[in-house]
Design a protein around this motif. Structure first.
Motif, PDB file in Angstrom:
ATOM      1  N   ARG A 131      14.676  53.543  37.790  1.00 29.57           N
ATOM      2  CA  ARG A 131      15.697  53.357  38.830  1.00 29.57           C
ATOM      3  C   ARG A 131      15.190  53.911  40.157  1.00 29.57           C
ATOM      4  O   ARG A 131      14.490  54.921  40.189  1.00 29.57           O
ATOM      5  CB  ARG A 131      16.991  54.039  38.417  1.00 29.57           C
ATOM      6  CG  ARG A 131      17.566  53.347  37.199  1.00 29.57           C
ATOM      7  CD  ARG A 131      18.934  53.793  36.870  1.00 29.57           C
ATOM      8  NE  ARG A 131      19.400  53.002  35.728  1.00 29.57           N
ATOM      9  CZ  ARG A 131      20.653  52.948  35.370  1.00 29.57           C
ATOM     10  NH1 ARG A 131      21.565  53.624  36.024  1.00 29.57           N
ATOM     11  NH2 ARG A 131      21.003  52.209  34.347  1.00 29.57           N
ATOM     12  N   LEU A 132      15.567  53.233  41.230  1.00 25.74           N
ATOM     13  CA  LEU A 132      15.114  53.591  42.571  1.00 25.74           C
ATOM     14  C   LEU A 132      16.191  54.317  43.355  1.00 25.74           C
ATOM     15  O   LEU A 132      17.375  54.028  43.219  1.00 25.74           O
ATOM     16  CB  LEU A 132      14.750  52.328  43.362  1.00 25.74           C
ATOM     17  CG  LEU A 132      13.585  51.503  42.875  1.00 25.74           C
ATOM     18  CD1 LEU A 132      13.438  50.263  43.751  1.00 25.74           C
ATOM     19  CD2 LEU A 132      12.304  52.314  42.884  1.00 25.74           C
ATOM     20  N   SER A 133      15.735  55.228  44.211  1.00 21.93           N
ATOM     21  CA  SER A 133      16.605  55.857  45.203  1.00 21.93           C
ATOM     22  C   SER A 133      15.704  56.436  46.279  1.00 21.93           C
ATOM     23  O   SER A 133      14.491  56.533  46.107  1.00 21.93           O
ATOM     24  CB  SER A 133      17.474  56.957  44.571  1.00 21.93           C
ATOM     25  OG  SER A 133      16.668  57.985  44.033  1.00 21.93           O
ATOM     26  N   GLY A 138       7.370  54.105  52.930  1.00 26.96           N
ATOM     27  CA  GLY A 138       6.365  53.701  51.954  1.00 26.96           C
ATOM     28  C   GLY A 138       6.482  54.370  50.596  1.00 26.96           C
ATOM     29  O   GLY A 138       5.633  54.177  49.732  1.00 26.96           O
ATOM     30  N   TRP A 139       7.548  55.160  50.381  1.00 28.03           N
ATOM     31  CA  TRP A 139       7.756  55.879  49.122  1.00 28.03           C
ATOM     32  C   TRP A 139       9.146  55.583  48.564  1.00 28.03           C
ATOM     33  O   TRP A 139      10.089  55.335  49.315  1.00 28.03           O
ATOM     34  CB  TRP A 139       7.658  57.387  49.347  1.00 28.03           C
ATOM     35  CG  TRP A 139       6.310  57.863  49.734  1.00 28.03           C
ATOM     36  CD1 TRP A 139       5.800  57.944  51.005  1.00 28.03           C
ATOM     37  CD2 TRP A 139       5.280  58.323  48.872  1.00 28.03           C
ATOM     38  NE1 TRP A 139       4.526  58.427  50.978  1.00 28.03           N
ATOM     39  CE2 TRP A 139       4.175  58.678  49.664  1.00 28.03           C
ATOM     40  CE3 TRP A 139       5.179  58.478  47.491  1.00 28.03           C
ATOM     41  CZ2 TRP A 139       2.996  59.181  49.135  1.00 28.03           C
ATOM     42  CZ3 TRP A 139       4.005  58.976  46.965  1.00 28.03           C
ATOM     43  CH2 TRP A 139       2.925  59.319  47.784  1.00 28.03           C
ATOM     44  N   CYS A 140       9.281  55.677  47.245  1.00 27.28           N
ATOM     45  CA  CYS A 140      10.591  55.597  46.586  1.00 27.28           C
ATOM     46  C   CYS A 140      10.660  56.660  45.512  1.00 27.28           C
ATOM     47  O   CYS A 140       9.675  56.936  44.824  1.00 27.28           O
ATOM     48  CB  CYS A 140      10.795  54.241  45.903  1.00 27.28           C
ATOM     49  SG  CYS A 140      11.310  52.934  47.001  1.00 27.28           S
ATOM     50  N   ARG A 141      11.833  57.244  45.379  1.00 27.22           N
ATOM     51  CA  ARG A 141      12.066  58.131  44.242  1.00 27.22           C
ATOM     52  C   ARG A 141      12.290  57.216  43.053  1.00 27.22           C
ATOM     53  O   ARG A 141      13.146  56.328  43.065  1.00 27.22           O
ATOM     54  CB  ARG A 141      13.280  59.020  44.480  1.00 27.22           C
ATOM     55  CG  ARG A 141      13.471  60.044  43.375  1.00 27.22           C
ATOM     56  CD  ARG A 141      14.582  61.031  43.730  1.00 27.22           C
ATOM     57  NE  ARG A 141      14.679  62.076  42.738  1.00 27.22           N
ATOM     58  CZ  ARG A 141      15.354  61.960  41.583  1.00 27.22           C
ATOM     59  NH1 ARG A 141      15.986  60.842  41.292  1.00 27.22           N
ATOM     60  NH2 ARG A 141      15.392  62.961  40.727  1.00 27.22           N
ATOM     61  N   PHE A 142      11.513  57.423  42.010  1.00 26.99           N
ATOM     62  CA  PHE A 142      11.475  56.555  40.843  1.00 26.99           C
ATOM     63  C   PHE A 142      11.846  57.393  39.630  1.00 26.99           C
ATOM     64  O   PHE A 142      11.166  58.369  39.321  1.00 26.99           O
ATOM     65  CB  PHE A 142      10.055  55.980  40.728  1.00 26.99           C
ATOM     66  CG  PHE A 142       9.858  54.911  39.700  1.00 26.99           C
ATOM     67  CD1 PHE A 142      10.492  53.686  39.809  1.00 26.99           C
ATOM     68  CD2 PHE A 142       8.993  55.114  38.633  1.00 26.99           C
ATOM     69  CE1 PHE A 142      10.278  52.676  38.880  1.00 26.99           C
ATOM     70  CE2 PHE A 142       8.771  54.115  37.690  1.00 26.99           C
ATOM     71  CZ  PHE A 142       9.415  52.896  37.812  1.00 26.99           C
ATOM     72  N   ASP A 143      12.939  57.043  38.969  1.00 23.41           N
ATOM     73  CA  ASP A 143      13.458  57.818  37.847  1.00 23.41           C
ATOM     74  C   ASP A 143      13.357  57.001  36.565  1.00 23.41           C
ATOM     75  O   ASP A 143      13.965  55.939  36.445  1.00 23.41           O
ATOM     76  CB  ASP A 143      14.915  58.194  38.120  1.00 23.41           C
ATOM     77  CG  ASP A 143      15.498  59.137  37.082  1.00 23.41           C
ATOM     78  OD1 ASP A 143      15.131  59.032  35.894  1.00 23.41           O
ATOM     79  OD2 ASP A 143      16.328  59.968  37.452  1.00 23.41           O
ATOM     80  N   THR A 152       4.451  55.351  45.501  1.00 30.31           N
ATOM     81  CA  THR A 152       4.245  54.508  46.685  1.00 30.31           C
ATOM     82  C   THR A 152       4.793  53.112  46.394  1.00 30.31           C
ATOM     83  O   THR A 152       4.677  52.592  45.273  1.00 30.31           O
ATOM     84  CB  THR A 152       2.760  54.426  47.076  1.00 30.31           C
ATOM     85  OG1 THR A 152       2.019  53.930  45.967  1.00 30.31           O
ATOM     86  CG2 THR A 152       2.229  55.781  47.510  1.00 30.31           C
ATOM     87  N   VAL A 153       5.399  52.520  47.397  1.00 33.91           N
ATOM     88  CA  VAL A 153       6.052  51.228  47.270  1.00 33.91           C
ATOM     89  C   VAL A 153       5.075  50.140  46.824  1.00 33.91           C
ATOM     90  O   VAL A 153       5.456  49.227  46.081  1.00 33.91           O
ATOM     91  CB  VAL A 153       6.742  50.849  48.601  1.00 33.91           C
ATOM     92  CG1 VAL A 153       7.277  49.437  48.583  1.00 33.91           C
ATOM     93  CG2 VAL A 153       7.862  51.828  48.904  1.00 33.91           C
ATOM     94  N   ASP A 154       3.817  50.240  47.213  1.00 33.96           N
ATOM     95  CA  ASP A 154       2.849  49.201  46.849  1.00 33.96           C
ATOM     96  C   ASP A 154       2.582  49.145  45.346  1.00 33.96           C
ATOM     97  O   ASP A 154       2.030  48.172  44.845  1.00 33.96           O
ATOM     98  CB  ASP A 154       1.545  49.378  47.622  1.00 33.96           C
ATOM     99  CG  ASP A 154       0.823  50.673  47.290  1.00 33.96           C
ATOM    100  OD1 ASP A 154       1.497  51.691  47.073  1.00 33.96           O
ATOM    101  OD2 ASP A 154      -0.423  50.660  47.263  1.00 33.96           O
ATOM    102  N   GLY A 158      10.186  45.330  43.090  1.00 35.45           N
ATOM    103  CA  GLY A 158      11.624  45.531  43.095  1.00 35.45           C
ATOM    104  C   GLY A 158      12.107  46.162  44.391  1.00 35.45           C
ATOM    105  O   GLY A 158      13.282  46.421  44.568  1.00 35.45           O
ATOM    106  N   VAL A 159      11.177  46.375  45.299  1.00 36.82           N
ATOM    107  CA  VAL A 159      11.489  46.948  46.607  1.00 36.82           C
ATOM    108  C   VAL A 159      10.484  46.389  47.608  1.00 36.82           C
ATOM    109  O   VAL A 159       9.316  46.189  47.273  1.00 36.82           O
ATOM    110  CB  VAL A 159      11.468  48.493  46.564  1.00 36.82           C
ATOM    111  CG1 VAL A 159      10.097  49.022  46.217  1.00 36.82           C
ATOM    112  CG2 VAL A 159      11.979  49.104  47.848  1.00 36.82           C
TER     113      VAL A 159
END
Length: 166
Positions: A131-133, A138-143, A152-154, A158-159
């Motif tokens: 899950r994203l938040s 260029g970054w996402c918290r990924f759970d 990193t988004v790359d 899904g984002v």
């Protein structure tokens, strides 16, 4: 008097002067296309067209799998999966929860902070869904089931690269 008002409103609706409220239930959920969603059902069929009479082309059995919604037709959504396959799903099978899948051939480092210099808290294998938040810069918290870190988004599908999520 009430009958006259009700009759006038009915005549205006029939004449097409007043807006059609048949899709009013969908109005709050209307979003700019394309947008990301996730599969919310344990089994979700992708169909070749926007009706149950169309044959199923895929059966997804992965809750939280991210999909990109690219078109809307009544209660149907044309979606694209992480592999690029497109087809139609009932909107009731989808939810707004933002998720992503790790792409690439190597595990993605999940950093303690959104910085290349931060310590690596976890590693997520290719194909892992989380899950994203807190996306931005260029970054996402990924759970992933309680194990969270910044990716990193790359490395995620899904984002979008410049997208910001609260």
């Amino acid at each position: 008097m009430r009958r006259w008002i009700a009759g006038a409103v009915a005549a205006l609706v029939l004449a097409g002067v007043m807006p059609d409220h048949a899709g009013a239930a969908d109005a709050p959920g209307k979003r700019a296309l394309p947008y990301y969603a996730s599969i919310g059902a344990g089994q979700a069929r992708m169909r070749t067209g926007p009706a149950r009479s169309y044959p199923a082309s895929w059966l997804y059995q992965r809750v939280d799998l991210p999909v990109k919604v690219v078109a809307v037709f009544k209660e149907w959504r044309r979606v694209q999966d992480p592999d690029g396959t497109e087809g139609w799903m009932l909107a009731a099978l989808l939810r707004d929860t933002r998720t992503a899948i790790v792409r690439g051939t190597e595990p993605a480092p999940m950093y303690a902070r959104p910085s290349d210099g931060a310590s690596i808290a976890w590693r997520a294998a290719p194909g892992v869904v989380g899950r994203l938040s807190a996306c931005g810069g260029g970054w996402c918290r990924f759970d992933v089931k309680g194990q969270a870190g910044y990716v990193t988004v790359d490395r995620l599908w899904g984002v979008e690269p410049g997208e910001r999520l609260p």
